[in-house]
Motif scaffolding. Structure first.
Motif, PDB file in Angstrom:
ATOM      1  N   ARG A   1       2.335   0.432   1.546  1.00 55.69           N
ATOM      2  CA  ARG A   1       2.687   0.874   0.197  1.00 55.69           C
ATOM      3  C   ARG A   1       1.475   0.857  -0.724  1.00 55.69           C
ATOM      4  NH1 ARG A   1       7.954  -2.970  -0.363  1.00 55.69           N
ATOM      5  NH2 ARG A   1       6.323  -4.498   0.016  1.00 55.69           N
TER       6      ARG A   1
ATOM      7  N   ALA B   1       0.937   6.169  -0.314  1.00 56.89           N
ATOM      8  CA  ALA B   1       1.717   5.722   0.839  1.00 56.89           C
ATOM      9  C   ALA B   1       1.854   6.855   1.858  1.00 56.89           C
ATOM     10  CB  ALA B   1       3.086   5.228   0.379  1.00 56.89           C
TER      11      ALA B   1
ATOM     12  N   VAL C   1      -2.266   7.650   5.261  1.00 50.16           N
ATOM     13  CA  VAL C   1      -2.234   7.110   3.905  1.00 50.16           C
ATOM     14  C   VAL C   1      -3.595   7.383   3.264  1.00 50.16           C
ATOM     15  CG1 VAL C   1      -0.599   5.275   4.532  1.00 50.16           C
ATOM     16  CG2 VAL C   1      -3.066   4.817   4.607  1.00 50.16           C
TER      17      VAL C   1
END
Length: 166
Positions: free
Chosen positions: A51, A77, A106
Motif C-alpha cells: 500500500r 499501490a 507498484v
DNA sequence: GCCAACGTTGGC
DNA sequence: GCCAACGTTGGC
C-alpha cells in the motif's frame, strides 16, 4: 502518510545491472515503476498487500556482494504491469492481456541510501534478523514482507548505528 | 560455473 | 491429480 500502525514493510530484489539505486535516483521525482515480477506469490503481494506509504528495502541480488543498499517508499499501490503486454519487453508474457492482466507492479520513490551497504553475509550474523524471510534457506521471492522490527534493525544498521550494545 | 531449491509444464 | 522433466533464481 498512513498511520504508523498501518505501515507495512517489504523487501524488493533487483539486480544492480538491471535497475540500481542510482537508476531510481535518476528518475523524475526519484520515482519509478517496479516492473517485471513474474512469480505468483510475489505478484499477490504487489496486487493485494502493498500500500501507499509502505517501506521498501532496496535489495541487490546476484551482486558482489548481494545486500540492502537503501530504502524507498511505495507511492502507488498495485496496478497492471504493462511491460507484460509488450512483445519488445524482456518480461513479455503473451498470457497477459489488457482485459485480464496477470502481472502487477507498484511505484516507489527513493528514500535513504544507507551509509553502510548491508551485505547478505553480514545480515546473517544479526540475531534480531534470524527469522527474516530473506535469510531463509532457499528463499527466492523477489517481493517479500519484512516485519516492523526487522525494518527498524536494518535501517539502524544501514545508518551506521550499533545493534547490540554489548 | 556450480548447484540447491524452488516453480512451471505437460503427459498420463 | 500425480509427478518427472525442465527452467529459473541466486548464493557462493
Amino acid at each position: 502518510m498512513p498511520r504508523t500502525a498501518d505501515r507495512r514493510y517489504w523487501l524488493l530484489k533487483t539486480e544492480p545491472g538491471c535497475f540500481s539505486y542510482e537508476d531510481l535516483l535518476a528518475c523524475p521525482d526519484q520515482t519509478a515503476y517496479w516492473d517485471g515480477v513474474r512469480n505468483y506469490q510475489a505478484r499477490n503481494f504487489l496486487r493485494d498487500d502493498v500500500r501507499v506509504g509502505d517501506g521498501v528495502l532496496f535489495y541487490y541480488s546476484n551482486a558482489e556482494p548481494s545486500g540492502v543498499v537503501g530504502t524507498a517508499t511505495v507511492v502507488r499501490a498495485g496496478y497492471p504491469d504493462h511491460t507484460a503486454l509488450d512483445p519488445a519487453e524482456e518480461h513479455y508474457d503473451p498470457k497477459s492481456t489488457r482485459e485480464n492482466p496477470i502481472w502487477y507492479m507498484v511505484d516507489i520513490k527513493a528514500g535513504e541510501r544507507f551509509r553502510n551497504f548491508l551485505a547478505l553475509g553480514d545480515l546473517r550474523h544479526v540475531p534480531a534478523l534470524e527469522k527474516m524471510e530473506l535469510l531463509r534457506k532457499g528463499s527466492r521471492l523477489s517481493v517479500m514482507p519484512v516485519t516492523a522490527a526487522e525494518w527498524k534493525t536494518v535501517c539502524a544498521m544501514g545508518a551506521g548505528k550499533r545493534i547490540r550494545p554489548d
